[in-house]
Design an enzyme around this catalytic site. Structure first.
Site, short mmCIF file in Angstrom:
data_model
loop_
_atom_site.label_atom_id
_atom_site.label_comp_id
_atom_site.label_asym_id
_atom_site.label_seq_id
_atom_site.Cartn_x
_atom_site.Cartn_y
_atom_site.Cartn_z
CG ASP A 40 63.22 17.46 77.07
OD1 ASP A 40 62.48 17.61 75.97
OD2 ASP A 40 63.85 16.41 77.18
CB SER A 41 61.71 20.87 72.63
OG SER A 41 60.66 21.50 73.06
CG ASP A 79 59.33 17.38 78.71
OD1 ASP A 79 58.90 16.26 79.23
OD2 ASP A 79 59.76 17.83 77.50
CE LYS A 109 56.55 15.94 77.06
NZ LYS A 109 57.66 14.98 76.77
CD GLU A 111 62.04 12.37 76.33
OE1 GLU A 111 62.84 11.59 75.92
OE2 GLU A 111 62.19 13.51 75.67
CD GLU A 178 58.73 13.27 69.54
OE1 GLU A 178 58.41 13.62 70.90
OE2 GLU A 178 59.46 13.83 69.01
#
Ligand code: KIV
Length: 270
Positions: A40-41, A79, A109, A111, A178
């Protein structure tokens, strides 16, 4: 067929890199990277948002589908964007499922935090492989007050370890760590069977991930733990400027870029 199994049974560290389009993803795959993360970057790197929160499920699906179309064998991990997970269980399952069913991802993925243990279990039971993500989780930027180091107190480090163990037990096939101290990442890596993939988490993780635009030298700013391994921005700038100058000076297009159709009778058509 890409699979999430056996990632840890290799001699070399796992390599993961983000990509958000078919062209780049094909190059990343050809370079031998093990996993492409459609992070999502994308929000800050290619979609022009200030942070990752505005990224929509549709944007993430569209980008994931492009990456899947542009690659053959590499493992593609999608993501899950902010609030596409966790608001409602049935919708979470549908959203994650669509990443595999419609967009062609191999895994998702999330978070992660205490709220994603059950979700990880449910998705895994249904056949949706889950990569967990602990430490700095940028979707919490409004609570964290910035992209700050995590796990810097004994209590916080223990919480990361405990959540890592819980996500492994829930079925996660890998864990991104991270911006956590290297000794915390090392401890987590020792305790887990599943591979850890670090970003700003030292060298003891089973693999490393970075944002593709940071690696290629396209980003305006990069986090302290990243490294540009090229200067694509300079090369793009040089190419685009050279094109502009060639058009403005009349050097482009040259005769070899044009063709003449000899048998036209243009005078008659006037
Ligand atoms: O969105 C992303 O690119 C990520 C990586 C930095 C792990 O989550």
């Amino acid at each position: 067929m890409s699979t999430t199994r056996g990632l840890r049974d290799r001699d070399e560290p796992i390599t993961m890199l983000t990509a958000y389009d078919a062209l780049t993803a094909g190059i990343v795959e050809d370079c031998g990277i093990d996993i492409i993360l459609v992070g999502d970057s994308m929000g800050t790197t290619v979609l022009g948002y200030d942070n990752t929160l505005p990224v929509t499920l549709e944007e993430a699906k569209s980008r994931t589908a492009a990456v899947a179309r542009g690659t053959d064998e590499v493992l593609v991990v999608a993501d899950m964007p902010f609030l596409s997970v966790g608001v409602d269980e049935a919708q979470t399952v549908r959203n994650a499922g669509e990443m595999l069913k419609d967009a062609g991802a191999d895994a998702v993925k999330l978070e992660s935090g205490p709220h994603t243990v059950e979700t990880t279990k449910r998705l895994t039971q249904l056949g949706i492989p889950v990569m967990a993500h602990l430490g700095l989780t940028p979707q919490h930027v409004n609570q964290l007050g910035g992209y700050t180091r995590q796990g810097t107190t004994t209590e916080a480090a223990e919480e990361i370890l405990s959540l890592a163990v819980d996500h492994e037990a829930a079925g996660a096939f890998a864990l991104v760590l991270e911006h956590v101290p290297a000794n915390v990442a090392s401890l987590v890596t020792d305790r887990l069977e599943i591979p850890t993939i670090g970003i700003g988490a030292g060298s003891d993780c089973d693999g490393q991930v970075l944002v593709g635009t940071d690696v290629m030298g396209l980003s305006e700013q990069i986090p302290p733990f990243a490294e540009p391994f090229g200067d694509l921005k300079r090369e793009m700038t040089e190419a685009i400027e050279a094109y502009r100058e060639a058009v403005e000076s009349g050097a482009f297009p040259a005769a070899e870029h044009s063709h003449i159709q000899e048998d036209l009778d243009l005078e008659e058509t006037q």
